[in-house]
Scaffold this motif. Structure first.
Motif, PDB file in Angstrom:
ATOM      1  N   HIS A  69      -5.238  -2.499  -7.627  1.00  0.00           N
ATOM      2  CA  HIS A  69      -5.247  -2.085  -6.232  1.00  0.00           C
ATOM      3  C   HIS A  69      -3.995  -1.273  -5.951  1.00  0.00           C
ATOM      4  N   ARG A  71      -1.802   0.844  -2.496  1.00  0.00           N
ATOM      5  CA  ARG A  71      -1.625   0.996  -1.051  1.00  0.00           C
ATOM      6  C   ARG A  71      -1.183   2.423  -0.783  1.00  0.00           C
ATOM      7  N   VAL A  99      -5.359  -0.353   1.804  1.00  0.00           N
ATOM      8  CA  VAL A  99      -5.445  -0.828   0.422  1.00  0.00           C
ATOM      9  C   VAL A  99      -6.717  -0.270  -0.199  1.00  0.00           C
ATOM     10  N   THR A 101      -8.969   0.365  -4.179  1.00  0.00           N
ATOM     11  CA  THR A 101      -9.147  -0.032  -5.569  1.00  0.00           C
ATOM     12  C   THR A 101      -8.946   1.209  -6.435  1.00  0.00           C
ATOM     13  N   GLN A 117     -12.150   0.384   1.086  1.00  0.00           N
ATOM     14  CA  GLN A 117     -12.847  -0.826   1.528  1.00  0.00           C
ATOM     15  C   GLN A 117     -14.180  -0.486   2.175  1.00  0.00           C
ATOM     16  N   GLU A 131       0.862   1.493  -6.653  1.00  0.00           N
ATOM     17  CA  GLU A 131       0.089   0.435  -7.304  1.00  0.00           C
ATOM     18  C   GLU A 131       0.680  -0.933  -6.951  1.00  0.00           C
TER      19      GLU A 131
END
Length: 132
Positions: A69, A71, A99, A101, A117, A131
């Motif tokens: 994940h 940010r 956030v 993936t 998301q 990361e």
């Protein structure tokens, strides 16, 4: 004689005020215009390289790669594009602090493929993702 002194005083006052106004304008103008432009793009180096497209889909790999994940750290957010190219079509955007993936990294390391998301999937510039 009084008229001459009055003109001298008036001329001196106007020149003095003009000099003060010019000095203030020269000092303040760069400060004001410096606030109007966006700051330069940060140059962030990734400590651990993300997997490239070739290693993430390697058939020799028996165990699935761990889910990574990240940010969004770029204050203005990032544009999600359909391919790793600045001229590629923008599919949407990701907000600051969101956030995501991390799916893979481009061969040159400048782009990262992410999934949000909201299931928006595409490429973003790597400098804007940290990361986790």
């Amino acid at each position: 004689m009084k008229l001459l002194r009055l003109l001298q005083w008036l001329l001196g006052t106007l020149l003095g005020l003009g000099l003060i106004a010019t000095t203030v304008a020269v000092i303040i103008t760069p400060l004001i215009f410096g606030l109007l432009w966006a700051p330069p793009r940060p140059n962030v180096e990734v400590e651990q390289p993300l997997p490239t497209a070739q290693t993430a889909t390697s058939p020799a790999s028996t165990s699935p790669a761990p889910v990574k994940h990240g940010r969004v750290t770029y204050a203005e957010g990032l544009r999600v594009r359909d391919r790793p190219d600045r001229e590629a079509e923008a599919l949407g955007s990701i907000d600051f602090e969101e956030v995501v993936t991390i799916l893979e990294r481009s061969g040159d390391g400048e782009w990262v493929k992410v999934r949000t998301q909201n299931d928006l999937e595409g490429w973003v510039l790597a400098f804007g993702i940290q990361e986790q």
